[in-house]
Write a protein that holds these residues in place. Structure first.
Motif, PDB file in Angstrom:
ATOM      1  N   GLN A  61       0.847  -1.194   0.000  1.00  0.00           N
ATOM      2  CA  GLN A  61       0.000   0.000   0.000  1.00  0.00           C
ATOM      3  C   GLN A  61       0.883   1.245   0.000  1.00  0.00           C
ATOM      4  N   VAL A  97       0.535   5.471   0.184  1.00  0.00           N
ATOM      5  CA  VAL A  97      -0.394   6.562   0.476  1.00  0.00           C
ATOM      6  C   VAL A  97       0.198   7.876  -0.019  1.00  0.00           C
ATOM      7  N   ARG A 156      -2.903  11.185   3.276  1.00  0.00           N
ATOM      8  CA  ARG A 156      -3.755  10.494   4.242  1.00  0.00           C
ATOM      9  C   ARG A 156      -4.876  11.383   4.779  1.00  0.00           C
ATOM     10  N   GLU A 167      -4.522   6.769  -2.406  1.00  0.00           N
ATOM     11  CA  GLU A 167      -3.564   5.682  -2.262  1.00  0.00           C
ATOM     12  C   GLU A 167      -3.742   4.666  -3.365  1.00  0.00           C
TER      13      GLU A 167
END
Length: 837
Positions: free
Chosen positions: A502, A504, A507, A512
């Motif tokens: 993952q 990002v 945030r 993402e």
């Protein structure tokens, strides 16, 4: 010589007789840290002498030393325990402060000789005039707000100073004046914010954040939770929401039904004659307060309010809840000047004997502008979501100038202590323990181990299953997360695993990308973008029916983009292969008996596996949703508006071995809201349609539950894969009564049990071509499913008790239709774990 001494005495005697003593100080509420206004401060004796504190709780006594009635001084105010202190007569100037503790809610008997209690008429006039004082009724307004939030570990016994646990925390004792009434405490978090509020009637409120300062706890989920300790409240509203619970305001339209009021004092405040009223709840077990308030007799606007949560309110882990509010008059309207909320969290009601956590949130208002035409234009231009978080960080000099009130010496010490505590090993250990309990993962340097709930499991196919996972955390990277999980089944003697990545980009407005690969044995035929329908223990402690499990291989790549105003979407490409586990043709072997005719023109061909490649596009709208944010995920704690989700999925034949072309559209609307004073209500309405000739594993297999645990995502008396549809609509509704009935039963009230009731129903149909394609799976042919709903909707209802030992819920459930289906359960009792404040 004797005559010289006599002459000296005669010369100095008048000076000694005329010597004066000056005593000053402040009377403070021990909980709110605010001054106690109009408190009696006096020196007891045959002829007591004293004064009344001012609106800030400050007092001044000056008199001749020889006329002191005694060597003690006392502070006394209705609603507080009296406090007495010693006077040092060797000093001519003394500073003596009092910290008064709240006393019992009980008041002395009040006798009304004739007519109605006069306090009731005062309350009626407050209610009659509150519409002109409520901010929501202004045409528009603008105001600057300053908020300060603090979280401390309190009730630390000074004797703990010599404990090995506090070896590295000596500074928390050094920052406390040994002569003061303040007990040592361990600060964990302090935050300050300055922001402008813009409001236009009919359009709502906008908040523009200008500066913020945070010290202490770095776990962003904890930080956001602290910030959401309570919704912004207006005491004139009928209900005040704290920790998701609605409390009945003493100034509600029907306040006289819930509270008793008494006039206990009167004086001038800001040159207006004012009454002081005391109030307490009429009945036990309701979400009410007790306390006192000052109100102007001129326009019946609130001036000062000090109230506490009633002692027997059904709320978890909260010993005390205090609300203090102070108002200032502007153009004959009493506007909020300061609001303070104090929440005392603890596991036991014996809070004086054990450590607990106390949260304090102060909100101050400055420079109200009301009813100005220019505000309408400003309101349109302001966009609260255009925030430069780096620019919000300001120098200490900025805060010294812009705070609405100066930090006390105690608060200054808190900032120093917070920064020091983060380096102490015992603090770091405690923080990791809290994180492990709340997230299920153990932090070890830059990596996380877990989740611990997946270490051990059991089901019919795998037998005993042991698993272990490890992933990177924010210490490794605040942008990139990697995770791997492996498990081994001793029954099927196979390894399963999961790999995730993952990245990002942002945030705060989550953007993402990610990839995931799953090779596992699951109870669920849903892809990983859909809400799981089976709980953690679906294979453990289950009914005596075949375990319908699938060997699933899934690869997924996705991109998520969050926009302003609560809009977000998600694009995913998914490739799946599903193979039923256990027996294929024999029910007695307790396997998943799945078969499918892949060719409408040739019924001699039978498939027992599904391979598909899909493209998924999801839209979500959650206006003004509150989120607990972490670096790699967000947790919704709700919004006052319904949440709407739409999704479109397309199956593409021929890509990576995919066998099916199809389309699926679905929609869902969900919401929860308080229904004071009878708890809170939640609902979810969902529906959809699938276009194409498909195996029922790709249709809507309505989620059943064959375990003995209650599952909120399933129909709990429906069997797994019992009903299948290609067009459907479902409704789920739950009413949590929060002890509305049980709180009225004296012996049961102490248990703090809460009632809950629910209804679930679903109705759909299955096209003729899909009935024919899946005919071998019908119960008439030894398969697991009944088909679709040819006898009306499936329905079930339930009623239960939650909050048993604070975390256990037990439900009784009744099935209302399709009693003759294979393995149908008409009635059952299920249990689960759940927690609500």
């Amino acid at each position: 010589m004797r005559n010289l001494f006599l002459l000296a005495f005669l010369a100095w005697a008048p000076l000694l007789m005329a010597q004066k003593i000056l005593i000053t100080g402040q009377v403070i509420d021990d909980d709110t840290e605010e001054g106690v206004p109009f408190c009696s401060v006096f020196i007891p004796g045959d002829i007591p002498m004293g004064v009344t504190s001012d609106v800030e709780g400050k007092y001044r006594i000056e008199m001749e030393l020889a006329n002191l009635p005694s060597d003690t001084i006392m502070a006394a105010s209705v609603g507080y325990d009296n406090l007495m202190k010693r006077i040092d007569k060797t000093q001519t100037e003394l500073s003596i402060n009092f910290r008064l503790k709240s006393s019992s809610v009980e008041l002395e008997t009040v006798m009304v000789l004739a007519g109605e209690n006069p306090a009731n008429e005062v309350v009626r006039r407050i209610v009659a005039n509150k519409e002109r004082n409520k901010r929501k009724n202004f045409d528009n307004y603008q105001v600057e707000c300053y908020s300060k939030t603090e979280l401390d570990l309190n009730n630390i016994d000074p004797k703990m100073k010599d404990s090995p646990l506090f070896k590295d925390l000596q500074f928390i004792f050094e920052n406390i004046d040994s002569t003061s009434d303040v007990k040592p405490f361990l600060p964990a978090y302090v935050a300050e914010r300055i922001y402008d509020v813009f409001y236009v009637n009919g359009k709502g409120k906008k908040e523009l954040l200008k500066a913020q300062k945070v010290s202490g706890v770095e776990n962003s989920t904890v930080v956001d939770f602290i910030g959401q300790m309570h919704d912004e409240f207006d005491l004139y509203d009928n209900y005040i929401t704290v920790l998701g619970k609605e409390f009945i305001s003493p100034f509600a339209n029907n306040g006289l039904f819930f509270y008793e009021y008494y006039i206990i004092d009167s004086t001038h405040i800001e040159d207006e004659w004012s009454y002081k009223l005391k109030f307490k709840p009429k009945r036990r077990g309701e979400n009410t307060f007790y306390g006192d308030f000052w109100v102007s007799v001129e326009n019946y606007g609130l001036e000062i309010v000090n109230m506490r949560m009633s002692e027997d309110v059904n709320v978890n882990l909260v010993n005390r809840l205090l609300i203090y509010a102070e108002y200032k008059q502007q153009d004959s309207i009493w506007l909020p000047y300061k609001e303070k909320t104090v929440i005392d969290f603890a596991l036991s009601k014996k809070r004086e004997k054990m450590m607990g956590v106390i949260g304090r949130k102060t909100l101050m208002y400055k420079d109200f502008q009301i009813g100005q035409e220019e505000l309408e234009k400003t309101y349109k231009k302001v966009d609260p979501e255009d925030i430069d978080y780096i620019a919000l960080e300001k120098a200490d000099s900025f805060w010294s100038e812009q705070r609405h009130e100066k930090l006390t010496d105690n608060e200054k010490a808190v900032y120093k202590m917070v920064d020091s505590i983060k380096t102490v090993p015992i603090y770091q250990t405690a923080a990791k323990l809290l994180s492990t309990i709340s997230t299920g993962f153990l932090e070890v340097g830059p990596v996380y181990l877990g989740p611990y709930g997946s270490v051990f499991n059991y089901n019919d196919i795998e037998g005993i299953r042991l698993g272990f996972g490890v992933g990177t955390g924010p210490q490794f990277s605040k942008k990139l997360r990697l995770y791997g999980y492996g498990a081994y089944g001793f029954g099927d003697k196979r390894w399963k695993y999961r790999l995730e990545g993952q990245y990002v980009f942002n945030r705060f407005k989550r953007r993402e990308v990610g990839v995931k690969y799953i090779n596992d044995v699951l109870f669920d035929n849903r892809n990983s973008e859909q809400t799981p329908s089976q709980g953690l223990f679906a294979g453990f402690l289950r009914r005596d029916v075949p375990a319908k499990m699938l060997a699933v291989k899934e690869f997924k790549a996705y991109y998520q983009h969050t926009y302003k105003r609560g809009f977000s979407n998600r694009l995913a490409v998914i490739h799946r292969n599903m193979i039923p586990q256990g027996a294929i043709f024999s029910r007695s072997d307790r396997g998943f008996n799945f078969r499918y005719y892949p060719d409408a023109n040739d019924y001699t061909k039978i498939d027992t596996a599904v391979t598909t490649t899909e493209i998924l596009l999801k839209f979500r709208y959650a206006y003004k949703e509150k989120l607990l944010r972490s670096y790699f995920s967000d947790l919704s704690i709700g919004t006052e508006f319904p949440i709407i989700e739409l999704s479109y999925l397309a199956g593409i034949k021929g890509v990576l071995g995919s066998k099916y072309n199809y389309h699926r559209i679905s929609a869902e609307i969900s919401h929860w809201f308080n229904v004071g004073p009878v708890g809170w209500f939640s609902y979810r309405i969902e529906g959809g349609k699938v276009f194409g000739r498909l195996p029922y594993l790709l249709l809507e297999s309505h989620p059943g539950n064959e375990a003995y645990f209650y599952n909120p995502e399933s129909y709990n008396l429906m069997n797994s894969f019992e009903f299948v549809s290609d067009i459907w609509v479902g409704v789920r509704a739950v009413q949590h009564f929060d002890g509305f009935f049980l709180n009225r039963i004296p012996l049961i009230r102490k248990l703090k049990w809460r009632e809950v009731a629910f209804f679930r129903g679903v109705w759909g149909s299955l096209s003729q071509e899909n009935q024919e394609a899946n005919a071998l799976n019908h119960q008439d042919n030894g398969g697991p499913y009944y088909g679709s709903f040819n006898q009306g909707p499936y329905m079930e209802v339930g009623a239960g008790i939650e909050n048993i030992f604070k975390v256990i819920r037990v439900d009784a459930l009744w099935r209302l239709s399709y009693f003759d289906n294979q393995d149908a359960q008409k009635f059952s009792v299920r249990a689960t774990l759940s927690f609500y404040f």
